[in-house]
Motif scaffolding. Structure first.
Motif, PDB file in Angstrom:
ATOM      1  N   TYR A  53      -1.794  -1.844 -16.995  1.00  0.00           N
ATOM      2  CA  TYR A  53      -3.130  -1.595 -16.465  1.00  0.00           C
ATOM      3  C   TYR A  53      -3.542  -0.135 -16.640  1.00  0.00           C
ATOM      4  N   ARG A  66       0.760  -6.607  -6.462  1.00  0.00           N
ATOM      5  CA  ARG A  66       0.116  -6.413  -5.157  1.00  0.00           C
ATOM      6  C   ARG A  66      -0.247  -4.963  -4.893  1.00  0.00           C
ATOM      7  N   GLN A 114       0.826  -1.203   0.000  1.00  0.00           N
ATOM      8  CA  GLN A 114       0.000   0.000   0.000  1.00  0.00           C
ATOM      9  C   GLN A 114       0.865   1.260   0.000  1.00  0.00           C
ATOM     10  N   LEU A 161      -1.669  -2.948  -7.159  1.00  0.00           N
ATOM     11  CA  LEU A 161      -2.750  -2.487  -8.031  1.00  0.00           C
ATOM     12  C   LEU A 161      -4.049  -2.180  -7.279  1.00  0.00           C
ATOM     13  N   PRO A 162      -4.446  -2.970  -6.273  1.00  0.00           N
ATOM     14  CA  PRO A 162      -5.696  -2.636  -5.576  1.00  0.00           C
ATOM     15  C   PRO A 162      -5.666  -1.299  -4.846  1.00  0.00           C
ATOM     16  N   TYR A 163      -4.485  -0.765  -4.590  1.00  0.00           N
ATOM     17  CA  TYR A 163      -4.369   0.461  -3.796  1.00  0.00           C
ATOM     18  C   TYR A 163      -4.178   1.715  -4.648  1.00  0.00           C
ATOM     19  N   THR A 193      -7.397 -11.996 -13.805  1.00  0.00           N
ATOM     20  CA  THR A 193      -7.709 -11.017 -12.764  1.00  0.00           C
ATOM     21  C   THR A 193      -8.483  -9.862 -13.400  1.00  0.00           C
ATOM     22  N   LYS A 194      -8.996  -8.999 -12.573  1.00  0.00           N
ATOM     23  CA  LYS A 194      -9.749  -7.857 -13.101  1.00  0.00           C
ATOM     24  C   LYS A 194      -8.839  -6.838 -13.772  1.00  0.00           C
ATOM     25  N   TYR A 195      -7.535  -7.048 -13.682  1.00  0.00           N
ATOM     26  CA  TYR A 195      -6.580  -6.123 -14.295  1.00  0.00           C
ATOM     27  C   TYR A 195      -6.209  -6.547 -15.714  1.00  0.00           C
ATOM     28  N   ASP A 223      -5.080   4.891  -6.726  1.00  0.00           N
ATOM     29  CA  ASP A 223      -6.199   5.832  -6.793  1.00  0.00           C
ATOM     30  C   ASP A 223      -6.430   6.158  -8.262  1.00  0.00           C
TER      31      ASP A 223
END
Length: 346
Positions: free
Chosen positions: A121, A92, A63, A94-96, A225-227, A98
Motif C-alpha cells: 500500500y 487492520r 491502532q 492500514l486505516p490508522y 478494498t480501498k487499499y 498517518d
C-alpha cells in the motif's frame, strides 16, 4: 518514487511488531536477531512499544501497531524500520496510518509475509518499500546461512554499485529448528543444493519494470478494498508473488492468479516473479509451475509475458531483498534478475 536516505553502519533501525507477537513468545530467537543486526550490520537498534508486546494485547490494538509505524516515520533520528516477523491480520492497521507523515518522510521499511499489506500500500502511494527478512525469520539465522547472504544484505542496504545482478544462493532451506528449544536458536532445517537456480517458464525478451506484490494469500485480503491499486497503477509493473507456510495448493494458487487475469493485468504488466514455494515437494512444484502457465498463458493468452519461478524470496532462506518501486530488468535469455538503480537517495 520517494527513496529513503542510504543506510550505513551506525544507522538507527527501529524494530516493531505490526502483526504477530512472536518476540514475546520466543525471546531468545528475537534477541539473537537483534544481536546479529548489531554485530554484523552494526545498526543501532531502537525497539518500539509493540516490538515485544504479548500476542493478545497486540491483536486487540491495531491502532497501537500503526502508531509505532507513524512514530518511526515522524522521528528524523530513525533511519529505517524492520519488522519482527509476519502474521495474518496487519491489514487492520492500514486505516490508522498517518499517510501524510509517512509519504513525506521516506524511510527504509522492510518485512515480508503479512507485511505485504502496508509494504504494497505504501508503495502505491509513492514510497520505495523493501520485501525482505524479518528479525525472527531470516536475521536471527544470519550467521548460520551461507556467507553470500550477509554479502547480499550489505550490497543492497549499504552498497553503491548499481546495476546489481542478483545471484541464486547455492544452498536453501525450508525453515528453522524448533524455537522452543533454546539450544537450537538461530539454527535452520536441512539445506538443499540449489542446482538449477531460478527458472523462466516462458518469455523470450528482456523486460524492465517496477516490482509490486508480496505474499499472494495476503494480497487476497486487500482485493476490493480501498487499499487495492487503481487500474492505471499496473502499467510497467513486475508482479512478485510468494506462498506462505500455510502452503496453498497449486489449484488454490491458480484460483488467485485467475483473478489477476480477469482484472486484465497480464496484458499490462512486464513480468511475473514467484518465490520458492514453501514446503512444496518437487512434484508439487511441477504442478504449481504448470498451473501458473496454464492460467497466465492458457487462459489469458499472455504467452510472451516472462515468468520466473523459484526465486529466493519470501518463506525461504536465505532471502534476497527486493525493493519495490525501483526499476528492475528480467532477462529470460540470460536467466538474470537485475536491480537497475539504487533503492536509496544518492
Amino acid at each position: 518514487m520517494k527513496k529513503a536516505r542510504r543506510l550505513q553502519p551506525g544507522s538507527k533501525i527501529a524494530i516493531l511488531s505490526p502483526s504477530s507477537g512472536l518476540p514475546f513468545l520466543f525471546p531468545e530467537n528475537y534477541e539473537l536477531g537483534l544481536q546479529n543486526l548489531r554485530d554484523v550490520l552494526e545498526f543501532e537498534i531502537v525497539e518500539m512499544p509493540t516490538a515485544r508486546m504479548a500476542p493478545d494485547e497486540l491483536y486487540q490494538n491495531p491502532q497501537l501497531r500503526a502508531e509505532d509505524i507513524n512514530h518511526c516515520f515522524k522521528d528524523d533520528s530513525i533511519d529505517g524500520i524492520i519488522t519482527s516477523i509476519g502474521g495474518y491480520e496487519s491489514i487492520r492497521i492500514l486505516p490508522y496510518l498517518d499517510l501524510d507523515v509517512i509519504v513525506n518522510n521516506p524511510k527504509m521499511i522492510m518485512g515480508f509475509s503479512d507485511a505485504t499489506t502496508f509494504l504494497s500500500y505504501l508503495n502505491q502511494l509513492g514510497l520505495v518499500t523493501f520485501y525482505g527478512p524479518g528479525v525472527l525469520a531470516g536475521l536471527a539465522q544470519m550467521k548460520n546461512l551461507p556467507s553470500t547472504y550477509i554479502d547480499h544484505l550489505k550490497s543492497i542496504l549499504f552498497g553503491e554499485a548499481f546495476p546489481y545482478t542478483y545471484k541464486p544462493y547455492e544452498l536453501w532451506t525450508h525453515g528453522y529448528q524448533d524455537w522452543n528449544n533454546p539450544e537450537m536458536v538461530g539454527q535452520c532445517k536441512e539445506f538443499y543444493p540449489n542446482e538449477t537456480g531460478w527458472k523462466f517458464l516462458q518469455g523470450n525478451t528482456t523486460q524492465q519494470g517496477y516490482l509490486w506484490g508480496g505474499c499472494i494469500e495476503v494480497l487476497e485480503f486487500m482485493k476490493a478494498t480501498k487499499y487495492w491499486p487503481e487500474e492505471d497503477f499496473w502499467q510497467d509493473k513486475i508482479l512478485i508473488f510468494e506462498t506462505s507456510e500455510e502452503k496453498p495448493s497449486p489449484n488454490h494458487v491458480g484460483y488467485m492468479l485467475r483473478n489477476y487475469g480477469v482484472q486484465g493485468l497480464f496484458s499490462k504488466v512486464k513480468g511475473v516473479m514467484f518465490g520458492r514455494a514453501k514446503d512444496y515437494t518437487p512434484e508439487e512444484n511441477v504442478e504449481l509451475h504448470e498451473m501458473i502457465v496454464k492460467v497466465i498463458k492458457g487462459e489469458f493468452g499472455a504467452d510472451e509475458l516472462p515468468i520466473v519461478v523459484g526465486v529466493d524470496f519470501g518463506h525461504t532462506d536465505p532471502k534476497i531483498i527486493l525493493p519495490m518501486g525501483v526499476k528492475f530488468e528480467i532477462n529470460p535469455q540470460t536467466n538474470e534478475i537485475v536491480l537497475l538503480e539504487s533503492p536509496f537517495q544518492k
